[in-house]
Enzyme design. Structure first.
Site, short mmCIF file in Angstrom:
data_model
loop_
_atom_site.label_atom_id
_atom_site.label_comp_id
_atom_site.label_asym_id
_atom_site.label_seq_id
_atom_site.Cartn_x
_atom_site.Cartn_y
_atom_site.Cartn_z
N CYS A 18 0.82 -1.22 0.00
CA CYS A 18 0.00 0.00 0.00
C CYS A 18 0.85 1.27 0.00
O CYS A 18 0.32 2.36 -0.20
CB CYS A 18 -0.93 0.01 1.21
SG CYS A 18 -1.97 -1.45 1.31
N ASN A 45 -10.20 0.23 1.20
CA ASN A 45 -8.74 0.27 1.05
C ASN A 45 -8.39 -0.16 -0.39
O ASN A 45 -8.57 -1.32 -0.74
CB ASN A 45 -8.12 -0.68 2.08
CG ASN A 45 -6.60 -0.71 2.01
OD1 ASN A 45 -6.00 -0.20 1.07
ND2 ASN A 45 -5.98 -1.34 3.00
N HIS A 50 -2.91 7.17 3.45
CA HIS A 50 -3.42 5.90 2.92
C HIS A 50 -4.73 5.60 3.65
O HIS A 50 -4.81 5.70 4.88
CB HIS A 50 -2.39 4.79 3.18
CG HIS A 50 -2.89 3.43 2.88
ND1 HIS A 50 -3.64 3.13 1.76
CD2 HIS A 50 -2.77 2.25 3.58
CE1 HIS A 50 -3.95 1.85 1.77
NE2 HIS A 50 -3.45 1.30 2.86
O1 UT7 Z 1 -3.46 -1.33 3.89
C1 UT7 Z 1 -2.76 -1.95 4.92
C2 UT7 Z 1 -3.38 -3.20 5.33
N1 UT7 Z 1 -4.38 -3.34 6.31
C3 UT7 Z 1 -4.72 -2.59 7.37
O2 UT7 Z 1 -4.34 -1.47 7.55
C4 UT7 Z 1 -5.62 -3.21 8.37
C5 UT7 Z 1 -5.22 -2.91 9.80
N2 UT7 Z 1 -6.14 -3.54 10.76
C6 UT7 Z 1 -7.41 -3.18 10.90
O3 UT7 Z 1 -7.88 -2.25 10.25
C7 UT7 Z 1 -8.25 -3.88 11.95
O4 UT7 Z 1 -7.42 -4.73 12.72
C8 UT7 Z 1 -9.40 -4.73 11.32
C9 UT7 Z 1 -10.46 -3.78 10.77
C10 UT7 Z 1 -8.88 -5.61 10.21
C11 UT7 Z 1 -10.05 -5.60 12.38
O5 UT7 Z 1 -10.49 -4.79 13.47
P1 UT7 Z 1 -10.20 -5.24 14.97
O6 UT7 Z 1 -10.87 -4.26 15.83
O7 UT7 Z 1 -8.71 -5.36 15.09
O8 UT7 Z 1 -10.94 -6.61 15.04
P2 UT7 Z 1 -10.37 -8.06 15.41
O9 UT7 Z 1 -9.53 -8.58 14.29
O10 UT7 Z 1 -9.75 -8.00 16.77
O11 UT7 Z 1 -11.69 -8.89 15.52
C12 UT7 Z 1 -12.64 -8.63 16.53
C13 UT7 Z 1 -13.80 -9.57 16.35
C14 UT7 Z 1 -13.37 -11.03 16.24
O12 UT7 Z 1 -14.33 -11.81 16.92
P3 UT7 Z 1 -14.06 -12.39 18.40
O13 UT7 Z 1 -12.82 -13.22 18.25
O14 UT7 Z 1 -13.84 -11.17 19.23
O15 UT7 Z 1 -15.30 -13.15 18.69
C15 UT7 Z 1 -13.43 -11.31 14.77
O16 UT7 Z 1 -13.67 -12.67 14.47
O17 UT7 Z 1 -14.49 -9.27 15.14
C16 UT7 Z 1 -14.61 -10.47 14.35
N3 UT7 Z 1 -14.58 -10.09 12.95
C17 UT7 Z 1 -15.67 -9.76 12.25
N4 UT7 Z 1 -16.96 -9.67 12.61
C18 UT7 Z 1 -17.84 -9.28 11.67
C19 UT7 Z 1 -13.49 -9.98 12.13
N5 UT7 Z 1 -13.88 -9.59 10.92
C20 UT7 Z 1 -15.23 -9.43 10.96
C21 UT7 Z 1 -16.20 -9.01 10.03
N6 UT7 Z 1 -17.48 -8.94 10.44
N7 UT7 Z 1 -15.87 -8.67 8.78
#
Ligand code: UT7
Length: 313
Positions: free
Chosen positions: A118, A270, A240
């Site tokens: 990115c 993104n 970004h």
């Molecule tokens: O361009 C560069 C590349 N990428 C990035 O910059 C991404 C950087 N990271 C992020 O933006 C965030 O970490 C995410 C948006 C990807 C995820 O947010 P988070 O607050 O870190 O969520 P998490 O991964 O800790 O997941 C929290 C919960 C989990 O459930 P449990 O284990 O707490 O029951 C996930 O399974 O949310 C669940 N989850 C979802 N639920 C509904 C993960 N993805 C989804 C989804 N819909 N799409």
């Protein structure tokens, strides 16, 4: 990377977004997710997906848009760099396809792609500006273009809701007068597969999030330090567009008003190497103040790579 000042002029910008809109509600039908989860965790409402167009199709449309806006004489173009991680093919490069699609195959043009995740567009701008500064080149198309929808795994809700397709372009020339432009680009190579792409995108979102906070802060501080400018000298920051919470956190930590960050993540998600290029074009098109401005671009991505640029437009 040391302090760099370049004699480059931003002639024009362009972008292209495929027509098909995928809303969070559309994704609810494909993935175990919800509009509420996606919007509250990322700031994304919509993204656009290509229907049949490949990365070079998007890239050339952004380039044509920039060329048309400046009514530019394309016989001057001698450099095309495309930042992408989703090329049409492993080889030849998307830049070669852009050259051909612009009808410039018989013209002497250095064409290549650059993959820095990115951060690719910032890397590409940096490289193009050094090549223009060498005075061996006079006119460059620098493009960020992605069709990420072709590498999305719709069984993985952690990644499939985040990305969209699109492209952005800047048309640059070297000039004799000094126009301030500063670049900082770096990487922290890692083998942990925190964010990688084989046939599809894989990501440990939490780790990327943590990395991004430090990387964006560091890149902003570094490029300001190198340029001996302060945030007061910067009219707008074009970050970004990966997650609005990352930008909010950085704004809070560096005590920058959130309004100083140009945001369009709600519309496009993104778009990786295209995101800063699209946002730059959109900012330039929509800004009220058409006088000369100083913009700070900042990005991060897989690798890990990160970097920033200060440009005058
Ligand atoms: O361009 C560069 C590349 N990428 C990035 O910059 C991404 C950087 N990271 C992020 O933006 C965030 O970490 C995410 C948006 C990807 C995820 O947010 P988070 O607050 O870190 O969520 P998490 O991964 O800790 O997941 C929290 C919960 C989990 O459930 P449990 O284990 O707490 O029951 C996930 O399974 O949310 C669940 N989850 C979802 N639920 C509904 C993960 N993805 C989804 C989804 N819909 N799409």
């Amino acid at each position: 990377m040391k302090k760099l000042m370049n004699n480059i002029k931003f002639i024009s910008t362009g972008s292209y977004i495929p027509e098909k809109i995928m809303t969070n509600f559309d994704l609810e039908k494909l993935v175990d997710t919800s509009d509420e989860w996606i919007y509250s965790r990322t700031g994304i409402k919509n993204r656009h997906f290509s229907t049949g167009e490949n990365t070079s199709d998007l890239a050339v449309k952004a380039a044509q848009n920039a060329i048309d806006k400046a009514n530019y004489d394309i016989s001057k173009i001698d450099l095309i760099i495309v930042a992408t991680f989703t090329p049409d093919l492993m080889s030849p490069s998307v830049a070669n396809f852009v050259q051909a699609k612009l009808g410039l195959s018989k013209q002497d043009i250095t064409c290549f792609d650059l993959n820095a995740g990115c951060t690719g567009f910032i890397y590409a701008l940096n490289v193009a500006s050094q090549m223009l500064k060498s005075e061996k080149y006079q006119s460059a198309l620098v493009i960020g273009a992605e069709v990420i929808s072709k590498v999305i795994d719709f069984n993985d809700r952690n990644t499939s809701v985040l990305f969209g397709d699109g492209s952005g372009c800047v048309l640059l020339e070297n000039i004799e007068e000094i126009v301030p432009a500063y670049f900082y680009s770096t990487s922290e190579g890692e083998l942990n597969k925190t964010l990688y792409v084989d046939n599809v995108v894989h990501m440990d979102g939490k780790k990327v999030y943590q990395f991004a906070l430090g990387a964006v802060e560091k890149a902003i501080k570094k490029v300001l330090e190198d340029s001996q400018l302060t945030l007061m000298d910067v009219d707008m920051i074009i970050p970004h567009q990966a997650n609005i919470r990352i930008i909010q956190s950085v704004a809070k930590s560096l005590k920058i008003d959130l309004n100083k960050f140009f945001l369009n993540i709600d519309k496009y998600g993104n778009t990786s190497a295209a995101s800063i290029a699209i946002a730059l074009d959109e900012y330039i098109e929509t800004r009220k103040n058409k006088t000369q401005e100083t913009l700070l671009l900042v990005g991060f991505g897989s690798g890990f790579t990160y970097g920033a640029a200060i440009i005058t437009i």
